[in-house]
Enzyme design. Structure first.
Site, PDB file in Angstrom:
ATOM      1  CE1 TYR A   1     -17.297 -16.766 -18.088  1.00 54.37           C
ATOM      2  CE2 TYR A   1     -16.769 -17.705 -20.104  1.00 54.37           C
ATOM      3  CZ  TYR A   1     -16.435 -17.152 -18.785  1.00 54.37           C
ATOM      4  OH  TYR A   1     -14.946 -17.234 -18.686  1.00 54.37           O
TER       5      TYR A   1
ATOM      6  NE  ARG B 221     -17.587 -14.321  -1.774  1.00 54.96           N
ATOM      7  CZ  ARG B 221     -18.678 -13.945  -1.628  1.00 54.96           C
ATOM      8  NH1 ARG B 221     -19.138 -13.742  -2.754  1.00 54.96           N
ATOM      9  NH2 ARG B 221     -19.284 -14.003  -0.252  1.00 54.96           N
TER      10      ARG B 221
ATOM     11  CB  SER C  76     -18.697 -16.120   2.895  1.00 55.24           C
ATOM     12  OG  SER C  76     -18.804 -16.143   1.555  1.00 55.24           O
TER      13      SER C  76
ATOM     14  CD  GLN D  87     -14.060 -22.278   0.797  1.00 50.98           C
ATOM     15  OE1 GLN D  87     -13.916 -22.800   1.843  1.00 50.98           O
ATOM     16  NE2 GLN D  87     -14.382 -22.476  -0.277  1.00 50.98           N
TER      17      GLN D  87
ATOM     18  CG  ASP E 298     -15.717 -15.089   1.947  1.00 51.26           C
ATOM     19  OD1 ASP E 298     -16.154 -13.873   2.092  1.00 51.26           O
ATOM     20  OD2 ASP E 298     -16.266 -15.832   1.051  1.00 51.26           O
TER      21      ASP E 298
HETATM   22  P1  NAD Z   1     -24.490 -12.323  -3.865  1.00 49.65           P
HETATM   23  O1  NAD Z   1     -25.039 -11.719  -2.381  1.00 49.65           O
HETATM   24  O2  NAD Z   1     -23.723 -11.469  -4.764  1.00 49.65           O
HETATM   25  O3  NAD Z   1     -25.837 -12.698  -4.526  1.00 49.65           O
HETATM   26  C1  NAD Z   1     -26.786 -13.450  -4.045  1.00 49.65           C
HETATM   27  C2  NAD Z   1     -27.337 -14.272  -5.154  1.00 49.65           C
HETATM   28  O4  NAD Z   1     -28.358 -13.538  -5.924  1.00 49.65           O
HETATM   29  C3  NAD Z   1     -26.285 -14.969  -6.234  1.00 49.65           C
HETATM   30  O5  NAD Z   1     -26.621 -16.407  -6.132  1.00 49.65           O
HETATM   31  C4  NAD Z   1     -26.858 -14.502  -7.335  1.00 49.65           C
HETATM   32  O6  NAD Z   1     -26.902 -15.414  -8.585  1.00 49.65           O
HETATM   33  C5  NAD Z   1     -28.418 -14.039  -7.416  1.00 49.65           C
HETATM   34  N1  NAD Z   1     -29.011 -13.182  -8.071  1.00 49.65           N
HETATM   35  C6  NAD Z   1     -28.629 -12.199  -8.749  1.00 49.65           C
HETATM   36  N2  NAD Z   1     -29.398 -11.698  -9.468  1.00 49.65           N
HETATM   37  C7  NAD Z   1     -30.592 -12.347  -9.466  1.00 49.65           C
HETATM   38  C8  NAD Z   1     -31.692 -12.476 -10.199  1.00 49.65           C
HETATM   39  N3  NAD Z   1     -32.341 -11.488 -10.915  1.00 49.65           N
HETATM   40  N4  NAD Z   1     -32.773 -13.367  -9.762  1.00 49.65           N
HETATM   41  C9  NAD Z   1     -32.439 -14.395  -8.902  1.00 49.65           C
HETATM   42  N5  NAD Z   1     -31.002 -14.430  -8.256  1.00 49.65           N
HETATM   43  C10 NAD Z   1     -30.127 -13.321  -8.578  1.00 49.65           C
HETATM   44  O7  NAD Z   1     -23.741 -13.618  -3.866  1.00 49.65           O
HETATM   45  P2  NAD Z   1     -22.777 -14.357  -2.658  1.00 49.65           P
HETATM   46  O8  NAD Z   1     -23.461 -15.149  -1.569  1.00 49.65           O
HETATM   47  O9  NAD Z   1     -21.636 -13.456  -2.566  1.00 49.65           O
HETATM   48  O10 NAD Z   1     -22.036 -15.446  -3.718  1.00 49.65           O
HETATM   49  C11 NAD Z   1     -21.654 -15.120  -4.958  1.00 49.65           C
HETATM   50  C12 NAD Z   1     -20.957 -16.299  -5.589  1.00 49.65           C
HETATM   51  O11 NAD Z   1     -19.520 -16.521  -5.024  1.00 49.65           O
HETATM   52  C13 NAD Z   1     -21.623 -17.608  -5.531  1.00 49.65           C
HETATM   53  O12 NAD Z   1     -21.516 -18.199  -6.961  1.00 49.65           O
HETATM   54  C14 NAD Z   1     -21.015 -18.310  -4.510  1.00 49.65           C
HETATM   55  O13 NAD Z   1     -20.901 -19.778  -4.487  1.00 49.65           O
HETATM   56  C15 NAD Z   1     -19.557 -17.914  -4.847  1.00 49.65           C
HETATM   57  N6  NAD Z   1     -18.914 -17.955  -3.365  1.00 49.65           N
HETATM   58  C16 NAD Z   1     -17.552 -18.604  -3.442  1.00 49.65           C
HETATM   59  C17 NAD Z   1     -16.846 -18.812  -2.170  1.00 49.65           C
HETATM   60  C18 NAD Z   1     -15.600 -19.325  -2.444  1.00 49.65           C
HETATM   61  O14 NAD Z   1     -15.356 -20.169  -3.266  1.00 49.65           O
HETATM   62  N7  NAD Z   1     -14.501 -19.153  -1.582  1.00 49.65           N
HETATM   63  C19 NAD Z   1     -17.145 -18.113  -1.169  1.00 49.65           C
HETATM   64  C20 NAD Z   1     -18.569 -17.538  -1.170  1.00 49.65           C
HETATM   65  C21 NAD Z   1     -19.352 -17.375  -2.386  1.00 49.65           C
END
Ligand code: NAD
Length: 376
Positions: free
Chosen positions: A226, A122, A133, A127, A130
């Site tokens: 962190y 990611r 996403s 992007q 991805d």
């Molecule tokens: P995911 O599907 O793994 O999880 C969904 C969300 O659930 C996350 O935001 C996580 O923090 C949250 N979560 C986990 N445990 C929880 C709890 N106990 N209570 C409440 N919330 C909880 O997430 P995702 O959509 O795959 O995204 C993961 C990360 O990757 C994010 O930080 C996102 O911004 C990042 N991301 C980056 C890029 C990029 O830079 N290219 C693209 C997509 C996502």
């Protein structure tokens, strides 16, 4: 010889998406590739055969398996399909390696180069590749529509001759890609939206979409950006605040997951019992074990008047756009591996290929999967 790219009709029950849509198939052809598609492959995603202009149609799936240099798929291939692949072929698609260990072994043993779309790093440059996403955004959108359809209420405020209807309260738990799209969708439909995530970085994103962040009064912020481990007392306080917001919501959409692990349990049976009759929980994490204690994947459970919906494969319910986005992700991922003469030329120095690789040359390259499958 120009590279031959193949795509099959998906065989997994309920899968309506297709890995190659006409626009993308034509782009591969324009790059000099020979494109083979199984007849009818796009029909369930509303892409009839006639829309594909520059491909060769094949009735026999075995022929595509045995002649493709690159085979594209949505769902993981079966062991039988892998056995039929051309020696040394490349496959790209979702692999679900943790659940498909026999398929991973077959990919390794047949010396297949398998790229798992869920492993694409990611980073900014990737992007456009991805697929996690693109498909999560669809799931978030669709989950809110399911909540709206399941509720016996309007989402927006209405001022009518028959009186004023108050807007529905929607709570989104987990503000990743799916959660952000769920917030945006619920806002567009006029609901009053709150959202919560353990990552405090999401606070600003929630606000920028016009929703309210649920403040639990507990900060998990540690040193160096962190998160730190919460004490039992802090965890209890956090859950109490969240439970009180769940209790007043008309609809809760849960999207929380932790990579490679079972989905976290966030809504207990007791919390459901505090909800209003007619309230709805849509649990996108149903397939990963569910965020709600009562969720059953693929079913709607009614508990004391609260409906808990556990949808599976939401992107397949929006197959046309899901396929378009997924096929573009595949194209953006693979195009750099096709050189000017339309030969396959994977640059293994490129971290995108290196990190997405599940198996190559008889080895499992992804360490957690190697550990799971080979115990090494
Ligand atoms: P995911 O599907 O793994 O999880 C969904 C969300 O659930 C996350 O935001 C996580 O923090 C949250 N979560 C986990 N445990 C929880 C709890 N106990 N209570 C409440 N919330 C909880 O997430 P995702 O959509 O795959 O995204 C993961 C990360 O990757 C994010 O930080 C996102 O911004 C990042 N991301 C980056 C890029 C990029 O830079 N290219 C693209 C997509 C996502």
């Amino acid at each position: 010889m120009p590279v031959t790219i193949g795509a099959l009709r998906e065989r997994v029950p309920g899968e309506t998406r297709v890995a190659l849509v006409p626009e993308v198939a034509d782009k591969f052809a324009a790059a000099g590739a020979r494109v083979l598609i199984e007849r009818g492959a796009g029909v369930s995603a509303q892409f009839p055969d006639a829309l594909y202009k520059k491909v060769e149609w094949v009735d026999d799936a075995q022929k595509i398996l045995s002649s493709a240099d690159i085979l594209l798929s949505v769902q993981p291939l079966s062991v039988a399909q892998i056995q039929s692949l051309k020696a040394g072929a490349v496959v790209a698609g979702f692999m679900q390696a943790h659940a498909q260990t026999d398929a991973v072994k077959a990919l390794r043993d047949r010396q297949i180069t398998a790229f798992a779309m869920e492993l694409v790093p990611r980073i900014s440059r990737a992007q456009s590749m991805d697929a996690l996403s693109s498909q999560a955004a669809i799931a978030g959108y669709k989950a809110v529509l399911i909540a709206a359809n399941t509720l016996d209420k309007f989402l927006p405020m209405l001022t009518t001759a028959a009186g004023t209807i108050r807007p529905a309260q929607v709570l989104i738990i987990g503000v990743g890609v799916a959660g952000l799209q769920a917030i945006a969708t619920a806002k567009r439909l006029g609901a009053v939206v709150e959202a919560y995530d353990v990552r405090s970085a999401t606070k600003e994103q929630v606000k920028s979409l016009g929703a309210k962040f649920v403040e639990t009064g507990v900060s998990a912020e540690g040193s160096g950006g962190y998160a730190r481990e919460l004490t039992d007392e802090e965890k209890k306080k956090q859950q109490e605040v969240l439970d009180s917001r769940i209790a007043v919501a008309d609809a809760v959409v849960t999207t929380a997951s932790v990579p490679g692990r079972r989905a976290p349990r966030i809504i207990s049976k007791a919390a459901v019992e505090r909800m209003k009759a007619g309230a709805v929980v849509v649990d996108i994490a149903a397939e990963q074990g569910g965020n709600c204690e009562l969720t059953q994947a693929g079913q709607t459970v009614i508990h004391q008047g609260v409906k808990i919906v556990g949808p599976v494969n939401l992107p397949a319910q929006l197959a046309l756009n899901a396929s378009e986005m997924y096929a573009r992700n595949l194209y953006n991922f693979l195009k750099p591996a096709i050189d000017k003469q339309a030969n396959l030329a994977i640059d293994w120095q490129d971290e995108v290929f290196a990190q997405s690789c599940l198996t190559h040359a008889g080895a499992i390259k992804h360490e957690p999967t190697a550990k799971l499958v080979e115990g090494t």
